[in-house]
Design an enzyme around this catalytic site. Structure first.
Site, short mmCIF file in Angstrom:
data_model
loop_
_atom_site.label_atom_id
_atom_site.label_comp_id
_atom_site.label_asym_id
_atom_site.label_seq_id
_atom_site.Cartn_x
_atom_site.Cartn_y
_atom_site.Cartn_z
N SER A 12 9.84 2.43 -10.76
CA SER A 12 10.57 1.20 -10.46
C SER A 12 10.99 0.56 -11.78
CB SER A 12 9.64 0.23 -9.71
OG SER A 12 10.24 -1.05 -9.61
N TYR A 57 1.39 -3.68 -8.96
CA TYR A 57 2.58 -2.85 -8.69
C TYR A 57 3.26 -2.50 -10.00
CZ TYR A 57 6.90 -1.31 -6.38
OH TYR A 57 7.98 -0.57 -5.95
P1 NAD Z 1 9.85 2.17 2.64
O1 NAD Z 1 8.82 1.21 3.08
O2 NAD Z 1 11.12 2.25 3.38
O3 NAD Z 1 9.23 3.65 2.56
C1 NAD Z 1 7.97 3.90 2.01
C2 NAD Z 1 7.30 4.98 2.84
O4 NAD Z 1 6.05 5.29 2.21
C3 NAD Z 1 6.97 4.52 4.28
O5 NAD Z 1 7.47 5.46 5.21
C4 NAD Z 1 5.45 4.47 4.30
O6 NAD Z 1 4.89 4.82 5.56
C5 NAD Z 1 5.09 5.49 3.23
N1 NAD Z 1 3.75 5.29 2.70
C6 NAD Z 1 3.18 4.15 2.26
N2 NAD Z 1 1.91 4.38 1.87
C7 NAD Z 1 1.69 5.70 2.06
C8 NAD Z 1 0.58 6.55 1.84
N3 NAD Z 1 -0.59 6.08 1.37
N4 NAD Z 1 0.70 7.87 2.12
C9 NAD Z 1 1.85 8.36 2.62
N5 NAD Z 1 2.93 7.61 2.87
C10 NAD Z 1 2.84 6.29 2.59
O7 NAD Z 1 10.12 1.80 1.11
P2 NAD Z 1 11.06 2.42 -0.03
O8 NAD Z 1 11.67 1.27 -0.69
O9 NAD Z 1 11.89 3.53 0.46
O10 NAD Z 1 9.92 2.98 -1.02
C11 NAD Z 1 9.99 4.24 -1.63
C12 NAD Z 1 9.51 4.12 -3.06
O11 NAD Z 1 10.42 3.30 -3.80
C13 NAD Z 1 8.14 3.46 -3.24
O12 NAD Z 1 7.38 4.19 -4.18
C14 NAD Z 1 8.48 2.08 -3.78
O13 NAD Z 1 7.43 1.55 -4.55
C15 NAD Z 1 9.69 2.41 -4.61
N6 NAD Z 1 10.58 1.29 -4.96
C16 NAD Z 1 11.20 0.54 -3.99
C17 NAD Z 1 12.09 -0.47 -4.36
C18 NAD Z 1 12.85 -1.28 -3.34
O14 NAD Z 1 13.47 -2.30 -3.72
N7 NAD Z 1 12.86 -0.91 -2.08
C19 NAD Z 1 12.34 -0.71 -5.72
C20 NAD Z 1 11.69 0.06 -6.68
C21 NAD Z 1 10.82 1.06 -6.29
#
Ligand code: NAD
Length: 275
Positions: A140, A153
């Protein structure tokens, strides 16, 4: 011809957001994809939607044996592993530093950092025996700049970036590339919570205004970055933390900074005397 023809990928956190979007794009580019997530209902639904090129395996990335099993399922089904996308995540512990319990620390770091470590650890031997592979992890911009997200985080994502670089140095000799993606604000349930369409649009409008590019990211933006890192278009790219954030991490535009600091309008053009 697809960019990932003949390649096999494992994607964690593939039931939603960036992971689901990446699974769709990878399959459309010719890959076979092991969709894995701890959310069984939504993970299975993504795999069903993608048909025979995808298979769902439930796993919690904070549990080493479950990550190892997901990789094992991909290799026994399709005979190889070309791409390991360590993407699962959640917001983790929030609040002031003194309010964070040890349990909250453990679960946050277990999912956001240890989960990535397990993915790298168990993908590496398979890829080494093939003499090729691409390991991608979702970090991130919060891992590059404090203040974007809660303490743990931001720290866990910084750790993912540093582990990426360290492991890239070890595995380069085996033609295994190790990279991280650093998304900015992306419209997924993690960022906006479980909202109806109208409130999702409000989220996009509110946050989009603050992005230099004028909109928030969509999961497909991150999927495209993952495709580049997974494909043979990036065979000389390793050890990077690729920022995909619409320019937000570059800072605040200088004219806006001035308005904020002085409360005055836009800066007038500076002309040295006599010119
Ligand atoms: P999202 O919530 O749509 O998807 C995340 C998925 O991870 C979900 O399906 C959830 O069930 C799964 N998950 C959570 N904990 C888990 C575990 N212990 N084991 C297996 N699966 C698990 O969110 P997203 O935004 O698509 O997130 C994807 C990645 O992007 C994450 O690592 C998040 O930290 C990162 N991220 C997101 C953003 C944002 O703004 N959305 C920004 C920077 C980084």
């Amino acid at each position: 011809m697809g960019k990932l023809d003949g390649k096999v990928a494992v994607i964690t956190g593939a039931a939603s957001g960036m992971g689901a979007s990446t699974a769709r794009l990878f399959v459309s580019e010719g890959a076979q994809v092991l969709v894995t997530d701890m959310d069984v209902r939504r993970g299975q639904a993504v795999a069903n939607e993608l048909g025979s090129a995808a298979h769902f395996c439930p796993s919690d990335v904070s549990k080493e044996d479950e990550v190892a099993q997901a990789i094992e399922q991909a290799t026994s089904k399709w005979g190889r592993l070309d791409v390991m996308f360590n993407n699962a995540g959640f917001g983790g512990a929030r609040g002031p530093i003194q309010s964070i319990s040890e349990d909250d620390f453990d679960i946050t770091v277990d999912v956001l950092f240890k989960g990535v470590f397990f993915g790298m650890k168990h993908a590496a031997p398979v890829m080494k025996s093939q003499g090729s592979g691409s390991i991608i992890s979702t970090a991130s911009v919060a891992g590059l700049q404090a203040g974007e997200s809660p303490h743990l985080y931001t720290a866990a994502k910084a750790a993912v970036i540093h582990l990426t670089k360290s492991v890239a140095l070890e595995l380069g000799q085996h033609q295994i590339r190790v990279n991280a993606i650093c998304p900015g604000v992306v419209a997924t349930p993690l960022a906006h919570g479980p909202l109806d369409d109208e409130r999702k649009q409000k989220f996009r409008d509110r946050f989009g205004r603050h992005q230099p590019i004028g909109r928030v990211g969509e999961p497909e933006d991150i999927a495209q970055a993952a495709l580049f890192l997974a494909s043979d278009d990036s065979t000389f790219v390793t050890g990077t933390a690729m920022v995909v954030d619409g320019g937000a991490y570059s800072g605040r535009a200088w004219h806006k900074q001035n308005e904020l600091m002085t409360g005055e309008g836009p800066i007038k053009l500076y002309r040295p005397e006599g010119r």
